[in-house]
Design a protein around this motif. Structure first.
Motif, PDB file in Angstrom:
ATOM      1  N   ALA A 293       0.990  -1.199   0.072  1.00 33.51           N
ATOM      2  CA  ALA A 293      -0.308   0.219   0.302  1.00 33.51           C
ATOM      3  C   ALA A 293       0.981   1.404   0.398  1.00 33.51           C
ATOM      4  O   ALA A 293       0.167   2.718  -0.811  1.00 33.51           O
ATOM      5  N   ILE A 294       1.848   1.433   0.562  1.00 33.10           N
ATOM      6  CA  ILE A 294       2.717   2.892   0.983  1.00 33.10           C
ATOM      7  C   ILE A 294       3.525   2.679  -0.220  1.00 33.10           C
ATOM      8  O   ILE A 294       3.988   3.914  -0.455  1.00 33.10           O
ATOM      9  N   ALA A 295       3.744   1.407  -1.025  1.00 32.72           N
ATOM     10  CA  ALA A 295       4.590   1.416  -2.097  1.00 32.72           C
ATOM     11  C   ALA A 295       3.378   2.262  -3.586  1.00 32.72           C
ATOM     12  O   ALA A 295       4.175   3.249  -4.255  1.00 32.72           O
ATOM     13  N   LEU A 296       2.048   1.504  -3.049  1.00 30.74           N
ATOM     14  CA  LEU A 296       1.679   2.389  -4.575  1.00 30.74           C
ATOM     15  C   LEU A 296       1.527   4.128  -4.467  1.00 30.74           C
ATOM     16  O   LEU A 296       1.095   4.465  -5.218  1.00 30.74           O
ATOM     17  N   LEU A 297       1.254   4.298  -2.901  1.00 29.59           N
ATOM     18  CA  LEU A 297       1.197   5.498  -2.729  1.00 29.59           C
ATOM     19  C   LEU A 297       2.065   6.290  -2.993  1.00 29.59           C
ATOM     20  O   LEU A 297       1.875   6.996  -2.946  1.00 29.59           O
ATOM     21  N   ALA A 298       3.033   5.800  -2.896  1.00 30.90           N
ATOM     22  CA  ALA A 298       4.479   7.014  -3.103  1.00 30.90           C
ATOM     23  C   ALA A 298       4.559   7.138  -4.917  1.00 30.90           C
ATOM     24  O   ALA A 298       4.892   8.147  -4.889  1.00 30.90           O
ATOM     25  N   LEU A 299       4.518   6.058  -5.243  1.00 34.20           N
ATOM     26  CA  LEU A 299       4.372   6.126  -6.805  1.00 34.20           C
ATOM     27  C   LEU A 299       2.945   6.966  -6.736  1.00 34.20           C
ATOM     28  O   LEU A 299       3.914   7.991  -8.064  1.00 34.20           O
ATOM     29  N   LYS A 300       1.863   7.091  -6.417  1.00 37.86           N
ATOM     30  CA  LYS A 300       0.778   7.488  -7.161  1.00 37.86           C
ATOM     31  C   LYS A 300       1.430   9.611  -6.739  1.00 37.86           C
ATOM     32  O   LYS A 300       0.810   9.785  -7.602  1.00 37.86           O
ATOM     33  N   THR A 301       1.179   9.763  -5.889  1.00 33.24           N
ATOM     34  CA  THR A 301       2.106  11.167  -4.860  1.00 33.24           C
ATOM     35  C   THR A 301       3.369  11.584  -5.751  1.00 33.24           C
ATOM     36  O   THR A 301       3.484  12.069  -5.564  1.00 33.24           O
ATOM     37  N   GLY A 302       4.136  10.444  -5.768  1.00 30.73           N
ATOM     38  CA  GLY A 302       5.915  10.667  -5.734  1.00 30.73           C
ATOM     39  C   GLY A 302       6.502  11.464  -4.362  1.00 30.73           C
ATOM     40  O   GLY A 302       7.030  12.001  -4.419  1.00 30.73           O
ATOM     41  N   ARG A 303       5.863  11.649  -3.277  1.00 34.60           N
ATOM     42  CA  ARG A 303       6.712  11.431  -2.534  1.00 34.60           C
ATOM     43  C   ARG A 303       6.566  10.391  -1.569  1.00 34.60           C
ATOM     44  O   ARG A 303       5.702   9.524  -1.221  1.00 34.60           O
ATOM     45  N   PRO A 304       7.761  10.669  -0.992  1.00 36.09           N
ATOM     46  CA  PRO A 304       8.098   9.241   0.588  1.00 36.09           C
ATOM     47  C   PRO A 304       6.422   9.382   2.002  1.00 36.09           C
ATOM     48  O   PRO A 304       5.614  10.234   1.711  1.00 36.09           O
ATOM     49  N   VAL A 305       5.996   8.174   1.880  1.00 37.15           N
ATOM     50  CA  VAL A 305       4.726   7.651   2.764  1.00 37.15           C
ATOM     51  C   VAL A 305       5.757   6.622   3.633  1.00 37.15           C
ATOM     52  O   VAL A 305       6.074   5.420   3.337  1.00 37.15           O
ATOM     53  N   ARG A 306       5.216   6.914   4.847  1.00 32.80           N
ATOM     54  CA  ARG A 306       5.378   5.986   5.998  1.00 32.80           C
ATOM     55  C   ARG A 306       4.677   5.664   6.644  1.00 32.80           C
ATOM     56  O   ARG A 306       2.979   6.453   6.451  1.00 32.80           O
ATOM     57  N   MET A 307       4.130   4.853   7.083  1.00 36.78           N
ATOM     58  CA  MET A 307       3.064   3.718   7.976  1.00 36.78           C
ATOM     59  C   MET A 307       3.339   3.596   9.356  1.00 36.78           C
ATOM     60  O   MET A 307       4.602   2.170   9.243  1.00 36.78           O
TER      61      MET A 307
END
Lengths: 811, 155
Positions: A293-307
């Motif tokens: 999920a965080i990988a897909l969100l990082a690709l979608k937003t272009g920003r780092p995502v932490r969970m």
């Protein structure tokens, strides 16, 4: 919406400035050298470290608060991710409306499963059956449905409440019995059975025909939470070279690497998984949780995502140890020789497959262990239910088998009037015996563990009989034994290692199996030092980075010391050979006149320091790569379970002494002796730590721990109601007895120890309870109310059976 | 509604604006960047987030930042002095009292408070003091031994 951020340096610890690094390296070297000498090491033998009590390099940073668990990795501007989770145990998803959430304060992106191509949606371990986010139906309460990335955790959490999911509830299937009933609601499109495994050895009916005594019992265990203290967590970002990088606390980085490539559609070389410092795992960090999920969100937003999961999410949203019903029928001759065992298992696999088949395969192979039983039939069924998936946990289920078979052994000893140790001796596996799968066993140290325990047992028996016990309390001794296979069950699982040096004399050993807190990096460094001749203080281990190391399998199944240790040993030898050859060429000497030993080089008549030698071959040194691969030939036919499932087995006998308060039903474990055939012990501090920790975890499962489930939900998803052993519960008198043993195939004779310390604990406590109170526990946990019920004679066999003629058995 | 507070953390004075609901651990980790204090249960049960407030242990996950206003806070980062581990930190390292390490800062803070109050703490006193800290890896024996070894040291 732009935000600047800087890529983390990839270090597992906050090392500080170069001056600070040099200072603390010096401090560590001083403490390490003092410990080595204090443990009998010689000043000039910096490489001879296998078997020494040595402090770990990572711990220096951990006691200083410098460990970078995922939550501690510096990353300004990272988005925070939260999941919308299903409130229903079994329901069809009719519609998902995220419009309000997407517009909420701070929300940057919303992700649903519908955005993931169907062929990429499912992930898993053996079978890809678990959606990254549920799309058409949910199979347990707590299953992730929507992922939201926002500027703050609070904003992500608030937005989750704005997501409207409409569900049509389906009938819940809450037990394996219900899952198998005709007309049961279907959880999985392929039916409710995850696995139906069978195995036979010898002639079961003939075995029972030859028996003088037949005992049949049913044992029941509850689901257990791993309760690693660091919740699952990850940090995903796309690095400046366009590589999707996921930093995660995991037992198996290469597994996530392959999975992330498939789920994102990125080429495998555009993905990197970096294992961070892991705050405990115990089998619970081998499945996908946050990663996809965080990988897909990082690709979608272009920003780092932490969970980071909350503790409640850990309880409701991660795998558990299987709840299991075990029915054993055991036949034996009057002289104690077991003639037959009929074993039936029914396990609760939860909502998805996870490691259920691995746990099942291990149960089939380990049935009857460590006893040589000529006739056996095993039938293992694991079904889906609408609870969180059951997965891998320390011992892959063998702890439950040990509880059942050891309770049966105690009962058999009682029925036959035999000493429980004598009964175990009669049936023990020994060198040259063939297991149920047809494997011939070698280096079986089982009898040695019984030898180590027997005199202590006799002595404590005398003491207990001589010393008065407080009124209202009873005391008892219990023993339990095990045999356990090291590594994957019946599938090849190679490990590789590389050893390289730099011109400045620093050495790095690379290995794929990550250190999950056990100190495996230290053990690998010790083995590589010993085999290469390089001083231990020079060797830094890089493990668990999927782009710097080969896939060497997970750190699980007690396999790292044995598999990766062998790889490190071979890599160290290979480095030494290449290094000596290169130096011989540089010095124009014959190869056999240059020797790297004890961190020093002897070249004909002169001595060189390791640094000097590295400088002499500065042009060549970085081209030297010592490589080691260890890949024992193991294979099992998955239909018949015949073959050689493991390269070696480890054995143990535990003895516990307990006091029982018969008014309260409370069991206090007072002392514990743990005799282990772990082969050579590479670092006794670490091995003792595994034993002591295993005893504590085993006590938890024996006495208190129980994930209580009712009507499709977990009702105790926090430490207040899920009781973990504390400092006042676990005895300080835990004695480790390493029996003299060397495995001919292990690195310097080592086998492994991590899981086996836990396996006999509930069984030994159960035996002690029988000894103390004359009751026969058949369930875990043996919580106070259950013990009271037993003591009051409302459950199990009639009270104090042992007062009669049969009672000599446990004496 | 934000409130300005003053905290003395590891000997340095910090001012911070916090919400009434902000917890001390949030200020330590997010505002001050002191990530040595880990977080787990968020309910004050596991002891992972233990810090010292005026020398006494507190669960920083349930202590509101405003409750710590004006107080003296010590975190694991504040233990070492001039590049040297405290005897307690060194004994945790030497005795193998640390495996995964997630609980370690909490144990160190609890034990530090105990030894400040009772430099000659007995084994039962040590065990009693550690009852509020959970460790899932070690089984506690090596932690107790590490603390005991510092007690035994002649002063």
């Amino acid at each position: 919406m732009t935000a600047s951020w800087k890529e983390p340096d990839g270090e597992k610890f906050a090392l500080g400035s170069l001056a600070e690094q040099a200072h603390w390296q010096g401090e560590y070297r001083r403490i390490l050298e003092a410990a080595r000498i204090a443990d009998g090491g010689h000043p000039g033998e910096a490489a001879a470290t296998v078997g020494r009590r040595l402090p770990r390099a990572d711990v220096l940073y951990k006691v200083r608060g410098r460990a970078r668990y995922v939550a501690n990795v510096p990353m300004e501007g990272a988005l925070h991710c939260r999941f919308v989770r299903s409130p229903h145990a079994h329901a069809r998803i009719m519609a998902i409306d995220t419009a309000a959430a997407a517009k909420a304060s701070g929300v940057v992106a919303v992700l649903t499963g519908a955005e993931i191509a169907p062929e990429r949606l499912l992930v898993g371990t053996l079978t890809d059956d678990t959606p990254v986010l549920a799309t058409d139906k949910v199979r347990y309460a707590g299953e992730p449905v929507v992922a939201i990335a926002a500027l703050t955790e609070a904003e992500a959490e608030a937005a989750c409440h704005l997501v409207a999911v409409s569900y049509q509830e389906l009938p819940m299937v809450l037990t394996p019995e219900a899952a198998l009933a005709p007309g049961a609601a279907e959880i999985d499109p392929k039916g409710n059975v995850i696995g139906d495994l069978r195995h036979e050895k010898g002639d079961l009916e003939a075995g029972f025909g030859a028996a003088d005594v037949v005992i049949e019992n049913t044992y029941r265990t509850e689901p257990i939470e791993h309760a690693f203290l660091e919740p699952p967590a990850g940090l995903a970002f796309v690095d400046p070279d366009g590589v999707l990088t996921v930093m995660v606390c995991t037992q198996y980085p290469h597994y996530h690497h392959r999975q992330l490539a498939r789920v994102t559609g990125l080429p495998i070389e555009r993905v990197r998984v970096v294992q961070t410092v892991v705050g405990g795992a115990f089998g619970g960090k081998m499945d996908n949780t946050v990663e996809c999920a965080i990988a897909l969100l990082a690709l979608k937003t272009g920003r780092p995502v932490r969970m980071i999961y909350t503790r409640e999410e850990v309880f409701v949203g991660t795998t558990k140890r299987h709840a299991m019903t075990i029915r054993y029928r055991l036949g034996a001759r009057r002289d104690g020789r077991i003639t037959a065992l009929d074993a039936e298992y029914l396990a609760d696999g939860g909502a998805y497959r996870s490691y259920s088949l691995i746990v099942g395969g291990r149960a089939v192979i380990h049935t009857g262990m460590p006893y040589n039983i000529p006739n056996m039939r095993t039938h293992y069924v694991v079904t889906f239910t609408n609870y969180p998936p059951s997965g891998a946990m320390r011992s892959f289920g063998v702890v439950k088998l040990a509880f059942a078979i050891e309770c049966m052994m105690n009962e058999l000893a009682d029925r036959l009037g035999l000493n429980p140790i004598a009964l175990r001796r009669i049936n023990a596996y020994a060198d040259g015996d063939r297991t149920g799968t047809g494997q011939t066993l070698l280096d079986v140290g089982y009898l040695k563990t019984l030898d180590a325990i027997e005199p202590i047992y006799a002595e404590r028996r005398r003491v207990l009989e001589a010393e008065p016990v407080r009124e209202g309390r009873k005391r008892g001794l219990g023993i339990a034994c095990l045999g356990y296979g090291i590594g994957y069950s019946g599938t090849r699982n190679p490990s590789t290692a590389r050893v390289r040096a730099a011109a400045d004399g620093s050495v790095t050993a690379y290995c794929g199996t990550p250190d999950i807190g056990t100190g495996s990096d230290m053990s690998l460094a010790q083995i590589a030092a010993q085999s290469s001749g390089i001083g231990l203080h020079r060797i830094r281990v890089v493990s668990g980075d999927s782009t710097k190391t080969d896939d060497s399998g997970p750190t699980s199944a007690s396999r790292t010391t044995y598999f990766s240790g062998n790889a490190a040993l071979i890599a160290g030898q290979d480095f030494k050979r290449q290094f000596e050859a290169a130096l011989a060429r540089a010095l124009a000497l014959p190869e056999d006149q240059v020797r790297l030993e004890n961190d020093t080089i002897t070249a004909r008549n002169q001595c060189l320091s390791f640094e000097d030698a590295c400088r002499r071959i500065a042009g060549e040194i970085e081209g030297i790569c010592g490589y080691g691969k260890f890949d024992p030939d193991i294979a099992v036919n998955i239909l018949t379970f015949k073959g050689n499932p493991y390269p070696t087995y480890t054995y143990a006998t535990h003895l516990v002494e307990i006091e029982v308060d018969e008014e309260l039903g409370q069991i206090d474990v007072v002392r514990c002796w743990c005799a282990h055939d772990a082969g050579t012990v590479v670092n006794p501090i670490g091995a003792e730590g595994q034993i002591e920790g295993g005893v504590a975890m085993g006590m938890g499962q024996a006495l208190w721990e129980n994930v209580v489930r009712k009507d499709g939900v977990i009702v105790n998803p926090h430490y207040r109601d899920y009781l973990l052993p504390g400092a006042k519960d676990v005895p300080l008198e835990i004695e480790c007895l390493w029996v003299a043993s060397k495995d001919r195939t292990g690195p310097y004779g080592a086998k492994g120890v991590a899981e086996v310390s836990l396996i006999p604990v509930p069984a030994a406590i159960a035996g002690a309870l029988t000894d103390a109170c004359g009751v026969w526990p058949r369930r875990l946990p043996m919580a106070a109310e259950y013990v009271l019920r037993l003591v009051r004679g409302r459950d199990g066999r009639p009270l104090l059976a042992r007062a009669g003629a049969e009672g000599r058995g446990l004496r | 509604m934000s409130i300005e507070i003053t905290l003395e953390v590891n000997g340095r004075t910090h001012r911070a604006r916090v919400e009434p609901t902000t917890t001390l651990i949030e200020v330590l980790r997010e505002t001050l960047g002191l990530t040595g204090t880990n977080k787990d249960c968020g309910m004050g049960i596991c002891g992972v987030c233990t810090v010292l407030v005026n020398g006494r242990t507190a669960s920083s996950c349930i202590l509101l930042a405003v409750q710590a206003d004006g107080e003296r806070i010590t975190t694991v980062e504040g233990l070492e002095q001039d590049g040297h581990l405290t005897p307690l930190q060194e004994s945790f390292l030497r005795f193998g009292a640390v495996q995964c390490g997630y609980c370690t800062p909490g144990f160190l803070m609890t034990a530090t408070a105990l030894l400040a109050e009772k430099p000659r703490a007995t084994r039962p006193e040590i065990v009693d003091a550690l009852r509020g800290n959970i460790c899932r890896c070690t089984g506690y024996k090596k932690i107790v031994e590490a603390v005991e070894s510092v007690v035994a040291r002649p002063s």
